[in-house]
Design a protein around this motif. Structure first.
Motif, PDB file in Angstrom:
ATOM      1  N   GLN A  50      19.562 -69.012 -44.577  1.00 56.68           N
ATOM      2  CA  GLN A  50      20.101 -68.176 -43.497  1.00 56.68           C
ATOM      3  C   GLN A  50      19.255 -68.312 -42.236  1.00 56.68           C
ATOM      4  OE1 GLN A  50      20.353 -64.258 -45.213  1.00 56.68           O
ATOM      5  NE2 GLN A  50      22.474 -64.566 -45.840  1.00 56.68           N
ATOM      6  N   GLY A  51      17.954 -68.423 -42.397  1.00 57.93           N
ATOM      7  CA  GLY A  51      17.069 -68.613 -41.247  1.00 57.93           C
ATOM      8  C   GLY A  51      17.342 -69.928 -40.555  1.00 57.93           C
ATOM      9  N   GLU A  52      17.545 -70.975 -41.334  1.00 58.16           N
ATOM     10  CA  GLU A  52      17.838 -72.284 -40.760  1.00 58.16           C
ATOM     11  C   GLU A  52      19.164 -72.270 -40.011  1.00 58.16           C
ATOM     12  OE1 GLU A  52      17.585 -74.878 -44.119  1.00 58.16           O
ATOM     13  OE2 GLU A  52      15.389 -74.990 -44.037  1.00 58.16           O
ATOM     14  N   VAL A  53      20.166 -71.616 -40.578  1.00 56.94           N
ATOM     15  CA  VAL A  53      21.469 -71.515 -39.920  1.00 56.94           C
ATOM     16  C   VAL A  53      21.335 -70.734 -38.608  1.00 56.94           C
ATOM     17  CG1 VAL A  53      23.773 -70.483 -40.091  1.00 56.94           C
ATOM     18  CG2 VAL A  53      22.835 -71.753 -42.029  1.00 56.94           C
ATOM     19  N   ALA A  54      20.600 -69.632 -38.644  1.00 54.89           N
ATOM     20  CA  ALA A  54      20.423 -68.825 -37.433  1.00 54.89           C
ATOM     21  C   ALA A  54      19.694 -69.632 -36.351  1.00 54.89           C
ATOM     22  CB  ALA A  54      19.636 -67.552 -37.762  1.00 54.89           C
ATOM     23  N   GLU A  55      18.682 -70.387 -36.732  1.00 57.72           N
ATOM     24  CA  GLU A  55      17.961 -71.213 -35.764  1.00 57.72           C
ATOM     25  C   GLU A  55      18.873 -72.280 -35.156  1.00 57.72           C
ATOM     26  OE1 GLU A  55      14.446 -72.884 -37.499  1.00 57.72           O
ATOM     27  OE2 GLU A  55      13.582 -70.921 -37.931  1.00 57.72           O
ATOM     28  N   GLU A  56      19.687 -72.893 -35.976  1.00 59.68           N
ATOM     29  CA  GLU A  56      20.594 -73.928 -35.483  1.00 59.68           C
ATOM     30  C   GLU A  56      21.601 -73.338 -34.497  1.00 59.68           C
ATOM     31  OE1 GLU A  56      22.308 -77.575 -34.823  1.00 59.68           O
ATOM     32  OE2 GLU A  56      20.433 -77.131 -35.867  1.00 59.68           O
ATOM     33  N   LEU A  57      22.176 -72.183 -34.816  1.00 63.43           N
ATOM     34  CA  LEU A  57      23.124 -71.545 -33.905  1.00 63.43           C
ATOM     35  C   LEU A  57      22.443 -71.145 -32.593  1.00 63.43           C
ATOM     36  CD1 LEU A  57      25.098 -69.278 -36.398  1.00 63.43           C
ATOM     37  CD2 LEU A  57      25.951 -71.308 -35.203  1.00 63.43           C
ATOM     38  N   PHE A  58      21.245 -70.613 -32.692  1.00 62.64           N
ATOM     39  CA  PHE A  58      20.498 -70.230 -31.498  1.00 62.64           C
ATOM     40  C   PHE A  58      20.230 -71.459 -30.631  1.00 62.64           C
ATOM     41  CE2 PHE A  58      16.433 -69.674 -29.309  1.00 62.64           C
ATOM     42  CZ  PHE A  58      16.706 -68.553 -28.557  1.00 62.64           C
ATOM     43  N   TYR A  59      19.765 -72.528 -31.256  1.00 61.52           N
ATOM     44  CA  TYR A  59      19.442 -73.750 -30.512  1.00 61.52           C
ATOM     45  C   TYR A  59      20.678 -74.290 -29.800  1.00 61.52           C
ATOM     46  CZ  TYR A  59      18.083 -78.539 -29.517  1.00 61.52           C
ATOM     47  OH  TYR A  59      17.842 -79.729 -28.891  1.00 61.52           O
ATOM     48  N   ARG A  60      21.803 -74.321 -30.505  1.00 56.66           N
ATOM     49  CA  ARG A  60      23.027 -74.838 -29.886  1.00 56.66           C
ATOM     50  C   ARG A  60      23.410 -74.024 -28.652  1.00 56.66           C
ATOM     51  NH1 ARG A  60      27.084 -75.880 -34.977  1.00 56.66           N
ATOM     52  NH2 ARG A  60      25.766 -77.381 -36.066  1.00 56.66           N
ATOM     53  N   VAL A  62      21.426 -71.988 -26.778  1.00 53.75           N
ATOM     54  CA  VAL A  62      20.401 -72.074 -25.745  1.00 53.75           C
ATOM     55  C   VAL A  62      20.450 -73.443 -25.067  1.00 53.75           C
ATOM     56  CG1 VAL A  62      17.902 -72.127 -25.366  1.00 53.75           C
ATOM     57  CG2 VAL A  62      18.903 -70.347 -26.783  1.00 53.75           C
ATOM     58  N   GLU A  63      20.693 -74.464 -25.828  1.00 54.69           N
ATOM     59  CA  GLU A  63      20.760 -75.815 -25.279  1.00 54.69           C
ATOM     60  C   GLU A  63      21.845 -75.923 -24.210  1.00 54.69           C
ATOM     61  OE1 GLU A  63      20.829 -80.311 -27.080  1.00 54.69           O
ATOM     62  OE2 GLU A  63      22.176 -78.834 -27.970  1.00 54.69           O
ATOM     63  N   SER A  64      23.001 -75.355 -24.485  1.00 56.08           N
ATOM     64  CA  SER A  64      24.082 -75.423 -23.502  1.00 56.08           C
ATOM     65  C   SER A  64      23.751 -74.587 -22.263  1.00 56.08           C
ATOM     66  CB  SER A  64      25.412 -74.976 -24.111  1.00 56.08           C
ATOM     67  OG  SER A  64      25.356 -73.606 -24.452  1.00 56.08           O
ATOM     68  N   LEU A  65      23.053 -73.474 -22.415  1.00 55.78           N
ATOM     69  CA  LEU A  65      22.644 -72.661 -21.283  1.00 55.78           C
ATOM     70  C   LEU A  65      21.714 -73.443 -20.366  1.00 55.78           C
ATOM     71  CD1 LEU A  65      22.017 -69.163 -22.907  1.00 55.78           C
ATOM     72  CD2 LEU A  65      23.864 -69.795 -21.360  1.00 55.78           C
ATOM     73  N   PHE A  66      20.741 -74.128 -20.937  1.00 56.23           N
ATOM     74  CA  PHE A  66      19.807 -74.893 -20.136  1.00 56.23           C
ATOM     75  C   PHE A  66      20.447 -76.131 -19.520  1.00 56.23           C
ATOM     76  CE2 PHE A  66      16.471 -72.764 -22.790  1.00 56.23           C
ATOM     77  CZ  PHE A  66      15.864 -72.081 -21.744  1.00 56.23           C
ATOM     78  N   ARG A  67      21.357 -76.723 -20.242  1.00 52.32           N
ATOM     79  CA  ARG A  67      22.050 -77.896 -19.730  1.00 52.32           C
ATOM     80  C   ARG A  67      22.887 -77.517 -18.510  1.00 52.32           C
ATOM     81  NH1 ARG A  67      25.496 -79.904 -24.027  1.00 52.32           N
ATOM     82  NH2 ARG A  67      23.594 -79.968 -25.223  1.00 52.32           N
ATOM     83  N   ASN A  68      23.547 -76.351 -18.569  1.00 51.13           N
ATOM     84  CA  ASN A  68      24.384 -75.898 -17.463  1.00 51.13           C
ATOM     85  C   ASN A  68      23.568 -75.465 -16.226  1.00 51.13           C
ATOM     86  OD1 ASN A  68      26.669 -76.380 -18.959  1.00 51.13           O
ATOM     87  ND2 ASN A  68      26.835 -74.277 -19.685  1.00 51.13           N
ATOM     88  N   SER A  69      22.363 -74.986 -16.462  1.00 50.56           N
ATOM     89  CA  SER A  69      21.553 -74.517 -15.346  1.00 50.56           C
ATOM     90  C   SER A  69      20.746 -75.638 -14.714  1.00 50.56           C
ATOM     91  CB  SER A  69      20.621 -73.405 -15.810  1.00 50.56           C
ATOM     92  OG  SER A  69      19.662 -73.928 -16.692  1.00 50.56           O
ATOM     93  N   GLY A  70      20.749 -76.782 -15.311  1.00 49.68           N
ATOM     94  CA  GLY A  70      20.059 -77.922 -14.712  1.00 49.68           C
ATOM     95  C   GLY A  70      18.664 -77.964 -15.180  1.00 49.68           C
TER      96      GLY A  70
END
Length: 70
Positions: A50-60, A62-70
């Motif tokens: 469950q921890g691994e799944v939560a980390e993967e969802l968080f990363y996905r 957050v990654e899109s947030l940073f990608r969109n903000s440049g």
């Protein structure tokens, strides 16, 4: 004297019965401990997954947030 011998024999029989009962109790306790250990390992594994799944969802996300903000 005969009464004392009979009482001693009865006491010896009761002690033997108690020993047998204690042996059965110990065996059951050991089985229960093994089951609890197994359940503990399973719960630990489940928490890890469950921890691994939560980390993967968080990363996905957050990654899109940073990608969109440049």
């Amino acid at each position: 004297m005969l009464e004392l011998q009979q009482a001693q024999k009865k006491t010896d029989e009761q002690i033997l019965e108690l020993k047998e009962s204690q042996k059965k109790t110990d065996e059951q306790l050991n089985r229960t401990i093994r089951k609890l250990d197994d359940i503990g390992r399973q719960l630990g594994d489940l928490g890890l997954v469950q921890g691994e799944v939560a980390e993967e969802l968080f990363y996905r996300n957050v990654e899109s947030l940073f990608r969109n903000s440049g």
